[in-house]
Motif scaffolding. Structure first.
Motif, short mmCIF file in Angstrom:
data_model
loop_
_atom_site.label_atom_id
_atom_site.label_comp_id
_atom_site.label_asym_id
_atom_site.label_seq_id
_atom_site.Cartn_x
_atom_site.Cartn_y
_atom_site.Cartn_z
N VAL A 184 1.29 -0.87 -0.39
CA VAL A 184 0.59 0.10 0.04
C VAL A 184 1.26 1.28 0.08
CG1 VAL A 184 -2.07 1.10 1.49
CG2 VAL A 184 -1.47 -0.98 1.37
N GLY A 185 1.17 1.88 -0.99
CA GLY A 185 1.70 3.19 -0.89
C GLY A 185 3.43 2.53 -1.69
N ASP A 186 3.81 2.96 -1.09
CA ASP A 186 5.91 3.01 -0.88
C ASP A 186 6.04 2.30 -0.12
OD1 ASP A 186 5.46 4.24 -3.94
OD2 ASP A 186 7.07 5.61 -2.58
N ARG A 187 5.61 2.27 1.68
CA ARG A 187 6.72 1.72 2.85
C ARG A 187 6.09 0.26 3.07
NH1 ARG A 187 9.08 5.90 6.26
NH2 ARG A 187 9.61 3.72 6.99
N MET A 188 4.41 0.82 2.95
CA MET A 188 3.69 0.08 3.89
C MET A 188 3.52 -1.70 3.28
SD MET A 188 1.41 -0.22 7.07
CE MET A 188 1.49 1.60 7.05
N LEU A 189 3.37 -2.78 3.95
CA LEU A 189 3.15 -4.13 2.95
C LEU A 189 2.02 -4.94 3.84
CD1 LEU A 189 4.75 -5.70 1.30
CD2 LEU A 189 5.87 -6.73 3.54
N ILE A 190 1.00 -5.71 3.01
CA ILE A 190 0.29 -6.37 3.51
C ILE A 190 0.66 -8.13 3.96
CG2 ILE A 190 -2.44 -6.71 3.93
CD1 ILE A 190 -1.37 -4.27 3.99
N ILE A 191 0.56 -8.17 4.97
CA ILE A 191 1.17 -9.78 4.75
C ILE A 191 -0.46 -10.50 5.17
CG2 ILE A 191 2.42 -11.86 6.30
CD1 ILE A 191 4.62 -9.27 6.59
N GLN A 192 -0.44 -11.55 5.04
CA GLN A 192 -1.40 -12.55 5.34
C GLN A 192 -0.81 -13.90 6.06
OE1 GLN A 192 -3.07 -15.19 1.90
NE2 GLN A 192 -4.90 -15.53 3.36
N CYS A 193 -1.72 -13.82 7.95
CA CYS A 193 -0.86 -14.54 8.87
C CYS A 193 -1.85 -15.56 9.02
CB CYS A 193 -0.84 -13.94 10.15
SG CYS A 193 0.14 -12.07 10.02
N ASP A 194 -1.13 -16.50 9.28
CA ASP A 194 -0.96 -17.71 9.87
C ASP A 194 -1.84 -17.66 11.29
OD1 ASP A 194 -2.16 -20.52 10.32
OD2 ASP A 194 0.12 -21.20 10.86
N ALA A 195 -3.40 -17.82 11.73
CA ALA A 195 -4.38 -17.48 12.81
C ALA A 195 -3.15 -18.34 13.74
CB ALA A 195 -5.50 -18.02 12.68
N ALA A 196 -2.89 -19.94 13.84
CA ALA A 196 -2.01 -20.45 14.98
C ALA A 196 -0.72 -19.64 15.47
CB ALA A 196 -2.18 -21.57 14.17
N GLN A 197 -0.28 -18.85 14.85
CA GLN A 197 0.81 -18.14 14.70
C GLN A 197 0.32 -17.08 14.64
OE1 GLN A 197 4.41 -20.58 12.67
NE2 GLN A 197 3.85 -22.42 13.24
N LEU A 198 -0.14 -16.36 15.39
CA LEU A 198 0.29 -14.31 15.28
C LEU A 198 1.30 -14.20 15.69
CD1 LEU A 198 -3.97 -13.58 16.03
CD2 LEU A 198 -2.08 -13.34 14.13
N PRO A 199 2.15 -13.08 14.92
CA PRO A 199 3.25 -12.26 15.25
C PRO A 199 3.06 -10.82 16.92
CG PRO A 199 2.58 -11.73 13.51
CD PRO A 199 1.81 -13.22 13.94
N ALA A 200 3.77 -10.66 17.28
CA ALA A 200 3.49 -9.81 18.72
C ALA A 200 3.40 -8.60 17.71
CB ALA A 200 4.55 -9.80 19.80
N LEU A 201 2.87 -7.67 18.11
CA LEU A 201 3.07 -6.42 17.80
C LEU A 201 4.08 -5.47 18.10
CD1 LEU A 201 0.13 -4.51 18.90
CD2 LEU A 201 0.08 -4.92 16.49
N TYR A 202 4.77 -4.86 17.10
CA TYR A 202 5.84 -4.36 16.74
C TYR A 202 6.60 -5.04 16.85
CZ TYR A 202 3.10 -0.35 18.10
OH TYR A 202 1.61 0.07 18.46
#
Length: 75
Positions: free
Chosen positions: A11-29
């Motif tokens: 999205v734009g130049d610096r934002m990336l969208i990732i489809q995550c696995d619901a069982a292995q959600l990463p932590a914010l930041y």
């Protein structure tokens, strides 16, 4: 290292969208890297359906160079 998910789009130049696995959600930041352990950016937001969540990543560089469908990892 754990798998965050696969890149879906940018999205734009610096934002990336990732489809995550619901069982292995990463932590914010948490730091996101590619398969070569090169830093990509930080996770800013988790959104979407509980069964199929997405993550918004702010890329470190001015132009995000991650290819669609590329696997990304978190520390």
């Amino acid at each position: 290292m754990k798998v965050v998910g696969r890149a879906v789009s940018t999205v734009g130049d610096r934002m990336l969208i990732i489809q995550c696995d619901a069982a292995q959600l990463p932590a914010l930041y948490s730091e996101v890297t590619d398969r070569r352990m090169k830093p990509v950016g930080k996770i800013l937001d988790l959104f979407g359906n509980v069964k199929a969540p997405y993550a918004a990543v702010l890329c470190r560089e001015k132009k995000c160079t991650v290819q669609p469908n590329e696997k990304l990892f978190a520390r």
